[in-house]
Scaffold this motif. Structure first.
Motif, short mmCIF file in Angstrom:
data_model
loop_
_atom_site.label_atom_id
_atom_site.label_comp_id
_atom_site.label_asym_id
_atom_site.label_seq_id
_atom_site.Cartn_x
_atom_site.Cartn_y
_atom_site.Cartn_z
N ASP A 1 0.83 -1.21 0.00
CA ASP A 1 0.00 0.00 0.00
C ASP A 1 0.86 1.25 0.00
O ASP A 1 1.89 1.32 0.69
CB ASP A 1 -0.92 0.02 1.23
CG ASP A 1 -1.99 -1.06 1.15
OD1 ASP A 1 -2.16 -1.64 0.06
OD2 ASP A 1 -2.63 -1.33 2.18
N LEU A 2 0.42 2.24 -0.78
CA LEU A 2 1.14 3.50 -0.83
C LEU A 2 1.05 4.24 0.49
O LEU A 2 2.00 4.85 0.96
CB LEU A 2 0.57 4.37 -1.96
CG LEU A 2 1.24 5.72 -2.18
CD1 LEU A 2 2.70 5.54 -2.59
CD2 LEU A 2 0.49 6.53 -3.23
N ILE A 3 -0.14 4.18 1.11
CA ILE A 3 -0.37 4.81 2.41
C ILE A 3 -0.38 3.73 3.48
O ILE A 3 -1.18 2.79 3.41
CB ILE A 3 -1.69 5.60 2.42
CG1 ILE A 3 -1.70 6.66 1.31
CG2 ILE A 3 -1.93 6.25 3.77
CD1 ILE A 3 -3.03 7.37 1.17
N GLN A 4 0.49 3.86 4.45
CA GLN A 4 0.59 2.87 5.51
C GLN A 4 -0.15 3.36 6.75
O GLN A 4 0.14 4.42 7.28
CB GLN A 4 2.06 2.61 5.85
CG GLN A 4 2.84 1.93 4.74
CD GLN A 4 2.39 0.50 4.51
OE1 GLN A 4 2.06 -0.22 5.45
NE2 GLN A 4 2.34 0.09 3.25
N LEU A 5 -1.14 2.59 7.17
CA LEU A 5 -1.90 2.92 8.38
C LEU A 5 -1.30 2.17 9.56
O LEU A 5 -0.84 1.03 9.42
CB LEU A 5 -3.37 2.54 8.21
CG LEU A 5 -4.14 3.26 7.10
CD1 LEU A 5 -5.57 2.73 7.04
CD2 LEU A 5 -4.14 4.76 7.33
N PRO A 6 -1.29 2.78 10.73
CA PRO A 6 -0.75 2.09 11.91
C PRO A 6 -1.66 0.94 12.35
O PRO A 6 -2.88 0.95 12.10
CB PRO A 6 -0.71 3.20 12.97
CG PRO A 6 -1.76 4.17 12.55
CD PRO A 6 -1.77 4.15 11.05
N ASN A 7 -1.08 -0.02 13.00
CA ASN A 7 -1.86 -1.12 13.54
C ASN A 7 -2.77 -0.63 14.66
O ASN A 7 -2.43 0.31 15.39
CB ASN A 7 -0.95 -2.23 14.07
CG ASN A 7 -0.19 -2.93 12.95
OD1 ASN A 7 -0.53 -2.79 11.77
ND2 ASN A 7 0.84 -3.67 13.32
N VAL A 8 -3.90 -1.27 14.79
CA VAL A 8 -4.85 -0.94 15.85
C VAL A 8 -4.76 -2.02 16.92
O VAL A 8 -4.92 -3.21 16.64
CB VAL A 8 -6.29 -0.85 15.31
CG1 VAL A 8 -7.28 -0.63 16.44
CG2 VAL A 8 -6.40 0.26 14.27
N VAL A 9 -4.47 -1.58 18.17
CA VAL A 9 -4.33 -2.50 19.30
C VAL A 9 -5.44 -2.19 20.31
O VAL A 9 -5.58 -1.04 20.74
CB VAL A 9 -2.94 -2.40 19.95
CG1 VAL A 9 -2.83 -3.39 21.09
CG2 VAL A 9 -1.84 -2.63 18.92
N VAL A 10 -6.22 -3.21 20.65
CA VAL A 10 -7.33 -3.01 21.60
C VAL A 10 -7.23 -4.05 22.71
O VAL A 10 -6.66 -5.14 22.52
CB VAL A 10 -8.70 -3.11 20.90
CG1 VAL A 10 -8.85 -2.02 19.85
CG2 VAL A 10 -8.88 -4.49 20.27
N ASP A 11 -7.79 -3.70 23.87
CA ASP A 11 -7.90 -4.64 24.97
C ASP A 11 -9.13 -5.52 24.73
O ASP A 11 -10.25 -5.02 24.61
CB ASP A 11 -8.04 -3.90 26.30
CG ASP A 11 -8.05 -4.84 27.49
OD1 ASP A 11 -9.12 -5.42 27.76
OD2 ASP A 11 -7.00 -5.01 28.13
N ALA A 12 -8.93 -6.82 24.66
CA ALA A 12 -10.00 -7.73 24.28
C ALA A 12 -11.17 -7.71 25.27
O ALA A 12 -12.33 -7.67 24.88
CB ALA A 12 -9.45 -9.15 24.15
N ARG A 13 -10.87 -7.71 26.57
CA ARG A 13 -11.95 -7.76 27.56
C ARG A 13 -12.77 -6.47 27.57
O ARG A 13 -14.00 -6.50 27.58
CB ARG A 13 -11.37 -8.03 28.95
CG ARG A 13 -12.43 -8.19 30.04
CD ARG A 13 -11.82 -8.61 31.35
NE ARG A 13 -11.26 -9.95 31.29
CZ ARG A 13 -11.99 -11.05 31.48
NH1 ARG A 13 -13.28 -10.96 31.74
NH2 ARG A 13 -11.41 -12.23 31.45
N VAL A 14 -12.09 -5.32 27.53
CA VAL A 14 -12.80 -4.04 27.52
C VAL A 14 -13.64 -3.91 26.24
O VAL A 14 -14.79 -3.46 26.28
CB VAL A 14 -11.80 -2.87 27.64
CG1 VAL A 14 -12.52 -1.53 27.46
CG2 VAL A 14 -11.09 -2.92 28.98
N THR A 15 -13.06 -4.31 25.11
CA THR A 15 -13.79 -4.25 23.85
C THR A 15 -15.04 -5.11 23.90
O THR A 15 -16.11 -4.70 23.43
CB THR A 15 -12.88 -4.71 22.69
OG1 THR A 15 -11.72 -3.89 22.63
CG2 THR A 15 -13.63 -4.67 21.37
#
Length: 430
Positions: free
Chosen positions: A59-73
């Motif tokens: 991809d030309l534009i690189q998006l950062p990874n998304v990190v979430v807390d599984a229990r809170v989510t």
């Protein structure tokens, strides 16, 4: 008729108009998903972070990874699902229908929480672009089949033979493309093969008034047996000449293909996928905004009325069933010219029946049927992706996922579905 009688009839008519049959399917379905979320994401919640990758290396534009807390989510998602369920209950109680966008929000929230729950603490991130690209790839035959099913049923013929049309298109496209080394020619002949299977369906169902469902099932069995025999006796003995078709190359659309997530999913595809985009738009526009579409819908809803205004009902049904078969045949070509690259026994694997379910789930509308096909394709691809990540869900359940989703979708979330009134009924001119 007296004036009093007329008033009584008018009052009774108004009373009937005010009578609304409430359908509690959507709130019940939402409540089931909320209960599942409560058990999985809250009671059986998993600790740890979940990582989602939004961009590929190309991809030309690189998006950062998304990190979430599984229990809170999971907890937040369960609360959102509960609120959506209450909204659906209040709308039905007030005699208002549950909109499609509300169902879509519920599905997206549940899916995101489920992926976070599955990937909690996993060493591999969830590849969102790969998940969506795989969804489109698995959905292409389903979408072509669903479009063929919509056209056929809108004109009054139940097209159970979608499976046979897909398989015939896959077989013929593989042979012709292998011999000529011209995948475009194989694609064209696949449409002809699908139309030939549809021709048999139309001839028996329309001309000889044979039960349409029985004819469709028999055609599916016939095509499976014929292609299996030819594969064993002809193709497998000379695979290099007859079963080595060239596949279409992927065509990247400038600029659009560089958009993160959307670009790899929609605009880095083969010509068959781009034809699918055109087919969906064309069928929708033609069916609801042209004279042809009006004739098709009239023949499927009230053939007697269509006949009285000069429409040849059986001729209209015959040619449109052939058109539906040709479109479905293109979907069969995707198996050999766009995906696998060679014909195998029964390689459609029931895709025609899932496409028929997408027609019902989509309420005989091309756009809705396309979305339903994408949903089934996503469910199939999800079980593959979760197997790579290392899902805590048993593999047997993951194999059931597409069909479980089909049952929930058709029985629980779409509400009342009514097909064309004359679908499946032969027309005999009086």
């Amino acid at each position: 008729m007296s004036t009093a009688t007329q008033h009584e009839n008018a009052d009774s008519t108004r009373g009937l108009e005010k009578t609304v049959v409430k359908s509690w399917k959507a709130p019940i379905g939402f409540a089931i998903f909320t209960a599942i979320a409560l058990v999985l994401f809250v009671i059986l919640g998993r600790d740890g972070n979940s990582t989602f990758t939004l961009s590929g290396s190309d991809d030309l534009i690189q998006l950062p990874n998304v990190v979430v807390d599984a229990r809170v989510t999971g907890i937040v998602a369960t609360l959102i699902l509960a609120v959506i369920t209450v909204i659906a209950y209040l709308r039905v109680r007030a005699d208002r229908r549950v909109p499609l966008w509300l169902t879509s929000i519920l599905g997206v929230v549940f899916l995101f929480a489920f992926l976070a729950w599955v990937a909690a603490g996993a060493s591999l991130p969830v590849q969102v672009p790969g998940l969506l690209v795989g969804t489109v790839s698995l959905s292409v035959p389903l979408i072509f089949g669903a479009l063929g099913g919509v056209i056929s049923e809108r004109v009054g013929v139940v097209n159970v033979a979608i499976e046979g049309q897909l398989l015939a298109g896959a077989f013929v496209s593989a042979v012709v493309a292998s011999i000529t080394h011209q995948p475009l020619l194989g694609l064209a002949v696949a449409a002809v093969a699908g139309a030939l299977v549809a021709f048999v369906l139309a001839a028996f169902a329309i001309k000889y008034l044979v039960d349409q469902v029985i004819v469709g099932v028999v055609l599916n069995v016939l095509v499976v047996g014929l292609t299996n025999f030819l594969y064993s006796q002809v193709l497998s003995k000379n695979a290099e000449l007859l079963n080595s078709p060239p596949r279409f190359d992927r065509i990247n659309i400038p600029i659009l293909s560089e958009i993160p997530i959307i670009g790899p999913t929609l605009f880095r595809q083969t010509i068959i996928v781009y034809l699918m985009y055109i087919a969906v738009a064309a069928v929708y526009f033609a069916l609801f905004h042209t004279k042809w579409g009006l004739r098709v819908r009239a023949v499927g809803e009230h053939p007697q009325a269509a006949d009285t205004v000069g429409i040849n009902v059986n001729s209209t049904r015959f040619w449109n069933v052939l058109l539906a078969g040709a479109i479905t045949g293109l979907g069969g070509a995707y198996f050999t010219l766009g995906s696998v690259g060679a014909f195998n026994k029964e390689m459609t694997a029931g895709a025609g029946y899932i496409a028929l379910a997408a027609v019902i789930f989509g309420q005989w509308d091309p756009i809705r049927a396309t979305l339903a096909a994408l949903l089934f394709g996503f469910a199939t691809n999800l079980q593959n992706a979760l197997g790579i990540i290392g899902s805590p869900v048993p593999s047997e359940f993951m194999l059931m996922l597409p069909y479980v989703l089909t049952i929930f979708a058709v029985a629980g979330l779409v509400g009342r579905s009514r097909g064309p009134a004359a679908s499946g009924r032969p027309y005999i001119k009086s």
